[in-house]
Design a protein around this motif. Structure first.
Motif, PDB file in Angstrom:
ATOM      1  N   PRO A 109       4.825 -31.217   3.084  1.00  0.00           N
ATOM      2  CA  PRO A 109       3.821 -30.987   4.147  1.00  0.00           C
ATOM      3  C   PRO A 109       2.986 -32.240   4.435  1.00  0.00           C
ATOM      4  CG  PRO A 109       3.819 -29.165   2.582  1.00  0.00           C
ATOM      5  CD  PRO A 109       4.700 -30.233   1.991  1.00  0.00           C
ATOM      6  N   THR A 110       2.662 -32.997   3.414  1.00  0.00           N
ATOM      7  CA  THR A 110       1.885 -34.226   3.648  1.00  0.00           C
ATOM      8  C   THR A 110       2.715 -35.235   4.439  1.00  0.00           C
ATOM      9  OG1 THR A 110       0.714 -33.868   1.583  1.00  0.00           O
ATOM     10  CG2 THR A 110       0.577 -36.081   2.514  1.00  0.00           C
ATOM     11  N   ARG A 152       2.763 -34.149   7.991  1.00  0.00           N
ATOM     12  CA  ARG A 152       1.462 -34.358   8.644  1.00  0.00           C
ATOM     13  C   ARG A 152       1.252 -35.841   8.968  1.00  0.00           C
ATOM     14  NH1 ARG A 152      -1.461 -32.346   4.836  1.00  0.00           N
ATOM     15  NH2 ARG A 152      -2.383 -34.306   4.139  1.00  0.00           N
ATOM     16  N   GLN A 153       1.573 -36.701   8.016  1.00  0.00           N
ATOM     17  CA  GLN A 153       1.397 -38.148   8.259  1.00  0.00           C
ATOM     18  C   GLN A 153       2.335 -38.624   9.372  1.00  0.00           C
ATOM     19  OE1 GLN A 153       1.858 -40.166   4.485  1.00  0.00           O
ATOM     20  NE2 GLN A 153      -0.128 -39.434   3.720  1.00  0.00           N
ATOM     21  N   ALA A 197       3.406 -36.825  11.859  1.00  0.00           N
ATOM     22  CA  ALA A 197       2.860 -36.339  13.135  1.00  0.00           C
ATOM     23  C   ALA A 197       1.705 -37.247  13.592  1.00  0.00           C
ATOM     24  CB  ALA A 197       2.385 -34.893  12.993  1.00  0.00           C
ATOM     25  N   ALA A 198       0.901 -37.720  12.642  1.00  0.00           N
ATOM     26  CA  ALA A 198      -0.213 -38.617  13.006  1.00  0.00           C
ATOM     27  C   ALA A 198       0.337 -39.953  13.510  1.00  0.00           C
ATOM     28  CB  ALA A 198      -1.127 -38.822  11.800  1.00  0.00           C
TER      29      ALA A 198
END
Ligand code: CIR
Length: 252
Positions: free
Chosen positions: A29-30, A33-34, A36-37
């Protein structure tokens, strides 16, 4: 508008290829998320992001840079040096065929996009564990007629040429001189990574902004001193898979 082709992080990223790093847990998940950023950052810098789906059978497919070299005239679909990554090219070729005529690296040539540093019409290609002299020869014969020069560059201690050197300004290269001899690149101005940050040479120059990992504060300060405008992203989770900021996109 530029297009940034990206690929979603594979749920099997934990099984990625590793060459210079010890395997450590990667929090999926991290990583997502990274990533996507990172994509949001590319959008802020004026790109339209086109994300290809991931594939559980392709742990490293998020590192889309390695599968192709996109130039104004053509896209060259590579033949990745790691056998586990060869299946990644088909979906990328299909996506790129909408934008460019395609050319292909054929066996026994191998080539990873992460080994190709384009400086104008000069292409420098790391002779690495992934890109062999036959791959470089084929690239040269495909692109010579289009006015490009292709030069092999010896490397030591790193995965790809762009682990060791990237362009960060109109006339500036960011280099780790322990991994590549900067003299190869001739008259370009050079800034060196902080010696305590050997992995800090991989930066993505986009529309005069430098997309740069937040982890390398010392080298970031050197870049800012030169007046460069940094756009820092947290890329720490995919760094555990030996990925940097150039390798997660193909910019058209
Ligand atoms: C690999 O070893 O192929 C991946 N784990 C990392 C690839 C990173 N690619 C790049 O820097 N261009």
């Amino acid at each position: 508008m530029k297009i940034a082709l990206t690929r979603r992080v594979s749920p099997s990223i934990i099984d990625c290829e590793l060459t210079h790093l010890e395997r450590q847990p990667i929090d999926y998940p991290t990583a997502v998320r990274q990533h996507a950023a990172y994509e949001a950052c590319l959008e802020d810098l004026g790109c339209q992001v086109q994300q290809l789906p991931s594939d559980p059978g392709m742990p490293d497919s998020v590192f889309i840079e390695d599968t192709a070299l996109v130039l104004d005239e053509v896209a060259v679909i590579t033949r990745p040096g790691a056998e586990s990554r060869r299946g990644e090219t088909a979906a990328v070729a299909e996506a790129l065929s909408a934008y460019r005529p395609l050319r292909f690296i054929e066996p026994p040539g191998t080539l990873d996009g992460g080994d190709i540093l384009r400086l104008g019409k000069n292409l420098y290609v790391g002779v690495s564990g992934r890109s062999n002299t036959e791959g470089i020869r084929q690239l040269s014969s495909l692109l010579g007629p289009l006015g490009y020069t292709v030069q092999g560059v010896p490397l030591s201690g790193c995965l790809h040429l762009k682990s060791a050197v990237t362009q960060v300004g109109g006339d500036i290269l960011l280099v780790n001189p322990r991994w590549v001899d900067p003299a190869v690149f001739g008259a370009w101005r050079r800034v060196e990574v902080d010696p305590q940050e050997p992995y800090a040479a991989n930066a993505l120059l986009l529309s005069e902004a430098v997309v740069y990992p937040a982890a390398y504060a010392r080298t970031a300060a050197r870049l800012e001193q030169l007046g460069l405008s940094l756009y820092q992203v947290d890329a720490s989770e995919l760094a555990k898979a030996e990925g940097g900021v150039t390798c997660c996109s193909l910019i058209l």
